[in-house]
Design a protein around this motif. Structure first.
Motif, PDB file in Angstrom:
ATOM      1  N   PRO A 131       0.830  -1.193   0.000  1.00  0.00           N
ATOM      2  CA  PRO A 131       0.000   0.000   0.000  1.00  0.00           C
ATOM      3  C   PRO A 131       0.867   1.245   0.000  1.00  0.00           C
ATOM      4  CG  PRO A 131      -0.006  -1.067   2.155  1.00  0.00           C
ATOM      5  CD  PRO A 131       0.684  -1.995   1.218  1.00  0.00           C
ATOM      6  N   VAL A 132       0.471   2.239  -0.755  1.00  0.00           N
ATOM      7  CA  VAL A 132       1.248   3.466  -0.862  1.00  0.00           C
ATOM      8  C   VAL A 132       0.704   4.471   0.133  1.00  0.00           C
ATOM      9  CG1 VAL A 132       1.977   5.324  -2.380  1.00  0.00           C
ATOM     10  CG2 VAL A 132       1.689   3.016  -3.285  1.00  0.00           C
ATOM     11  N   GLY A 133       1.478   4.776   1.150  1.00  0.00           N
ATOM     12  CA  GLY A 133       1.032   5.723   2.157  1.00  0.00           C
ATOM     13  C   GLY A 133       1.489   7.135   1.835  1.00  0.00           C
ATOM     14  N   VAL A 173     -13.139  14.611   0.131  1.00  0.00           N
ATOM     15  CA  VAL A 173     -12.607  13.527   0.964  1.00  0.00           C
ATOM     16  C   VAL A 173     -12.528  13.990   2.417  1.00  0.00           C
ATOM     17  CG1 VAL A 173     -10.604  12.064   1.403  1.00  0.00           C
ATOM     18  CG2 VAL A 173     -11.285  12.563  -0.945  1.00  0.00           C
ATOM     19  N   LEU A 174     -12.077  15.220   2.626  1.00  0.00           N
ATOM     20  CA  LEU A 174     -11.982  15.762   3.980  1.00  0.00           C
ATOM     21  C   LEU A 174     -13.362  15.892   4.622  1.00  0.00           C
ATOM     22  CD1 LEU A 174      -9.274  18.515   3.454  1.00  0.00           C
ATOM     23  CD2 LEU A 174      -9.031  16.458   4.842  1.00  0.00           C
ATOM     24  N   PHE A 228      -0.510  18.817   1.964  1.00  0.00           N
ATOM     25  CA  PHE A 228       0.297  18.227   3.026  1.00  0.00           C
ATOM     26  C   PHE A 228      -0.563  18.149   4.280  1.00  0.00           C
ATOM     27  CE2 PHE A 228       3.507  18.182   6.399  1.00  0.00           C
ATOM     28  CZ  PHE A 228       4.485  17.349   5.868  1.00  0.00           C
ATOM     29  N   ALA A 229      -0.405  17.087   5.058  1.00  0.00           N
ATOM     30  CA  ALA A 229      -1.213  16.924   6.261  1.00  0.00           C
ATOM     31  C   ALA A 229      -0.353  16.510   7.447  1.00  0.00           C
ATOM     32  CB  ALA A 229      -2.320  15.890   6.042  1.00  0.00           C
ATOM     33  N   LEU A 267      -4.133   9.869   2.631  1.00  0.00           N
ATOM     34  CA  LEU A 267      -4.630  10.562   3.820  1.00  0.00           C
ATOM     35  C   LEU A 267      -4.995   9.569   4.914  1.00  0.00           C
ATOM     36  CD1 LEU A 267      -5.273  13.337   4.963  1.00  0.00           C
ATOM     37  CD2 LEU A 267      -7.553  13.185   3.944  1.00  0.00           C
ATOM     38  N   GLU A 268      -5.685   8.500   4.548  1.00  0.00           N
ATOM     39  CA  GLU A 268      -6.067   7.492   5.539  1.00  0.00           C
ATOM     40  C   GLU A 268      -4.849   6.741   6.078  1.00  0.00           C
ATOM     41  OE1 GLU A 268      -8.927   5.088   3.508  1.00  0.00           O
ATOM     42  OE2 GLU A 268     -10.614   6.377   4.103  1.00  0.00           O
ATOM     43  N   SER A 269      -3.769   6.711   5.287  1.00  0.00           N
ATOM     44  CA  SER A 269      -2.560   6.031   5.766  1.00  0.00           C
ATOM     45  C   SER A 269      -1.983   6.712   7.004  1.00  0.00           C
ATOM     46  CB  SER A 269      -1.504   5.971   4.655  1.00  0.00           C
ATOM     47  OG  SER A 269      -0.876   7.232   4.469  1.00  0.00           O
TER      48      SER A 269
END
Length: 202
Positions: free
Chosen positions: A38-40, A95-96, A151-152, A173-175
């Motif tokens: 999985p790509v985080g 998504v947010l 960026f988060a 984002l979920e990663s």
């Protein structure tokens, strides 16, 4: 009848061959899925590191009362850095909204940027972001060394940086949440700790 029977037999053979091909393709897809990691989020090593306390900021909020960021409390905080000219940032807004609703029991989402206030107020209106705290601060971006967007940064209730990185899609984002749950700074770090990354590289 002989010709008709022969045709039916041929059709059944074709159907069975196609079924075998589809089964083989499905199996190969499953194998590939297992092999692909999985790509985080793409972690930025500069700025406050994972596990370090965030500096405390008191920031003006375009949609309400000033926001105090980094102070210990009872909830985690996701700070999402965006720009009015960033198409990927705008793509991530739905998504947010979805994430804010599904994770609202434990998570606060704050939008952060800098620059022309009028342009940001226009974005707030067009994208219906009135329910999000929306802060403008050049110092915040400098502190977290935000060089690319979107960026988060995820802060735990103690104000400690749990995860951070460049997030171009929902999976990345979920990663950030997944990385926190596993106790590793990133999904990549979790895979390396389990020896999965090394196995894939072989």
């Amino acid at each position: 009848m002989t010709v008709l029977g022969f045709t039916v037999v041929i059709l059944w053979i074709v159907v069975l061959v196609l079924a075998a091909v589809i089964f083989a393709l499905a199996r190969q897809i499953g194998v590939l899925y297992e092999r692909i990691s999985p790509v985080g989020a793409l972690v930025n090593e500069s700025g406050p590191k994972i596990g370090e306390s965030s500096p405390v900021f008191t920031l003006p909020n375009l949609t309400g009362k000033p926001v105090i960021l980094g102070k210990p409390g009872s909830r985690s905080t996701l700070v999402f850095f965006l720009s009015t000219t960033c198409p990927i940032c705008k793509k991530m807004l739905p998504v947010l909204k979805s994430m804010r609703s599904s994770e609202g029991a434990w998570l606060d989402v704050i939008l952060a940027s800098d620059g022309d206030e009028d342009k940001h107020r226009s974005l707030i209106e067009k994208a219906d972001l009135k329910d999000f705290p929306y802060v403008l601060s050049a110092d915040l971006g400098i502190t977290y060394r935000v060089a690319r967007l979107p960026f988060a940064v995820l802060l735990n209730p103690d104000g400690v940086v749990s995860a951070k990185g460049l997030v171009n899609n929902r999976e990345q984002l979920e990663s950030l949440f997944n990385a926190t749950e596993t106790g590793h700074a990133s999904i990549q770090g979790f895979l390396e700790a389990k020896g999965i990354g090394a196995a894939h590289g072989a």
